[in-house]
Write an enzyme that holds these catalytic residues in place. Sequence first.
Site, short mmCIF file in Angstrom:
data_model
loop_
_atom_site.label_atom_id
_atom_site.label_comp_id
_atom_site.label_asym_id
_atom_site.label_seq_id
_atom_site.Cartn_x
_atom_site.Cartn_y
_atom_site.Cartn_z
N LEU A 18 -10.25 3.44 -0.50
CA LEU A 18 -10.23 1.68 -0.60
C LEU A 18 -9.66 1.09 -1.88
O LEU A 18 -10.26 1.61 -3.15
CB LEU A 18 -11.66 1.34 -0.27
CG LEU A 18 -12.22 1.79 0.91
CD1 LEU A 18 -13.82 1.30 1.17
CD2 LEU A 18 -11.41 1.45 2.42
N GLN B 250 -1.48 10.11 13.28
CA GLN B 250 -0.42 9.23 12.85
C GLN B 250 0.27 9.83 11.57
O GLN B 250 1.09 9.10 11.23
CB GLN B 250 -0.97 7.80 12.64
CG GLN B 250 -1.90 7.88 11.40
CD GLN B 250 -2.91 6.38 11.28
OE1 GLN B 250 -3.53 6.05 11.83
NE2 GLN B 250 -2.14 5.57 10.31
N SER C 59 -1.49 -0.30 -2.62
CA SER C 59 -1.64 0.70 -1.35
C SER C 59 -2.31 2.10 -1.72
O SER C 59 -2.29 2.53 -3.09
CB SER C 59 -0.07 0.97 -1.11
OG SER C 59 0.05 2.39 -0.53
N SER C 60 -2.84 2.89 -0.89
CA SER C 60 -3.52 3.96 -1.24
C SER C 60 -2.38 5.08 -1.75
O SER C 60 -2.75 5.84 -2.63
CB SER C 60 -4.25 4.53 -0.19
OG SER C 60 -5.25 3.94 0.32
N ASP D 114 1.39 -3.78 5.96
CA ASP D 114 1.78 -3.09 7.15
C ASP D 114 2.22 -3.96 8.24
O ASP D 114 1.46 -4.05 9.32
CB ASP D 114 0.63 -1.92 7.48
CG ASP D 114 0.27 -0.99 6.29
OD1 ASP D 114 1.28 -0.12 6.30
OD2 ASP D 114 -0.57 -0.85 6.01
N MET E 102 -8.46 4.09 6.42
CA MET E 102 -8.27 5.55 6.24
C MET E 102 -8.85 5.79 4.85
O MET E 102 -8.71 6.80 4.19
CB MET E 102 -6.76 6.04 6.50
CG MET E 102 -6.24 5.78 7.82
SD MET E 102 -4.76 6.81 8.13
CE MET E 102 -3.69 6.51 6.77
N GLY E 103 -9.69 4.88 4.34
CA GLY E 103 -10.33 5.22 3.14
C GLY E 103 -9.60 5.18 1.79
O GLY E 103 -8.39 4.36 1.95
N HIS F 99 -8.16 -3.56 0.80
CA HIS F 99 -9.23 -3.48 1.85
C HIS F 99 -10.27 -4.21 1.44
O HIS F 99 -11.05 -4.98 2.60
CB HIS F 99 -9.83 -1.93 1.70
CG HIS F 99 -8.56 -0.90 2.11
ND1 HIS F 99 -8.15 -0.12 1.08
CD2 HIS F 99 -8.02 -0.60 3.17
CE1 HIS F 99 -7.32 0.58 1.55
NE2 HIS F 99 -7.08 0.29 2.98
O1 PAF Z 1 -3.50 0.89 8.11
C1 PAF Z 1 -4.28 1.93 8.34
O2 PAF Z 1 -5.05 2.20 7.17
C2 PAF Z 1 -4.38 2.88 9.34
O3 PAF Z 1 -3.19 2.79 10.12
C3 PAF Z 1 -5.32 2.30 10.56
C4 PAF Z 1 -5.07 1.15 10.91
C5 PAF Z 1 -6.81 2.35 9.78
C6 PAF Z 1 -5.22 3.43 11.85
O4 PAF Z 1 -5.60 4.65 11.26
#
Ligand code: PAF
Length: 275
Positions: free
Chosen positions: A33, A61, A184-185, A149, A30-31, A37
């Site tokens: 980063l 989500q 974490s973002s 996660d 979800m960017g 990531h």
């Molecule tokens: O973990 C995340 O960043 C999000 O839940 C994902 C897997 C990109 C789905 O939107």
Amino acid sequence: MLTISDIEELKKSLSVKRKEFRHISLVPTMGNLHDGHLKLVKEASQISDFVCVSVFVNPLQFGPEEDFSSYPRTLDEDIQKLENTECALLFVPEPNELLLDIKTHTADPFLSSILCGKTRKNHFDGVVTIVNKLFELFDPDTTFFGEKDYQQLMIIKEFVSRQSLNVLVKGIPTEREDSGLAKSSRNQYLKDDEKDKATLIYKTLCQVKKSITDSASLDKAINEGIEVLEENSFKVDYLEARSKENLKRSNDLEMTILLCAATINKVRLIDNLVF
Ligand code: PAF
């Protein structure tokens, strides 16, 4: 690095690349980063000759009271970071185009009803729906997710197996600050003193693990962990021990994973620790 937003352009590009390259990896994000990531991208590049990353803040989500609108969007910085990696293609879809006529999917009812699923209703349905869409577009050989996660990782693995999708799902260990805080973002919502305090989540997980391996009762060790967090102004959503294989309750210590979600000043953080 190619950056593509348009779905038709992505399809055209991938059909060419598929003939050129043997192993396509996808790192969905979800960017915003961070090193966690970038570690996924690095791991992908070890086994794959064409590494793709997607950046999409997925509205499906987020619950109505959650941080969809304030979620950090930092595309320029993300692109700069990816330019220094093995990422060959970055996909930044337009929400309207990606979500148009999207086929919704549901996460496993058990896995999505426990832990984060207790308070984040439909969250994991939103995750599998978008991840499935990305898999349809990319048809990757391998895909990478962070173990921070952990519940999400288990849910995606179950989904891939239930749908018989031909993609290998790899979980990559959590990247941490020197303090132990999981990257974490959402850490960027924390002020400096809150960030110091947030290190207590991982410290508590380590202490609970130590107490249990030093033969304290599991329930007692967990309750003491919850107390420590609450005394330090966390609102503890859960601190639980489960089987790392299937997230069921388990007494087999070797298979145990401790999982925690706790909120500090409205910022909800999650972390886990395997035995
Ligand atoms: O973990 C995340 O960043 C999000 O839940 C994902 C897997 C990109 C789905 O939107």
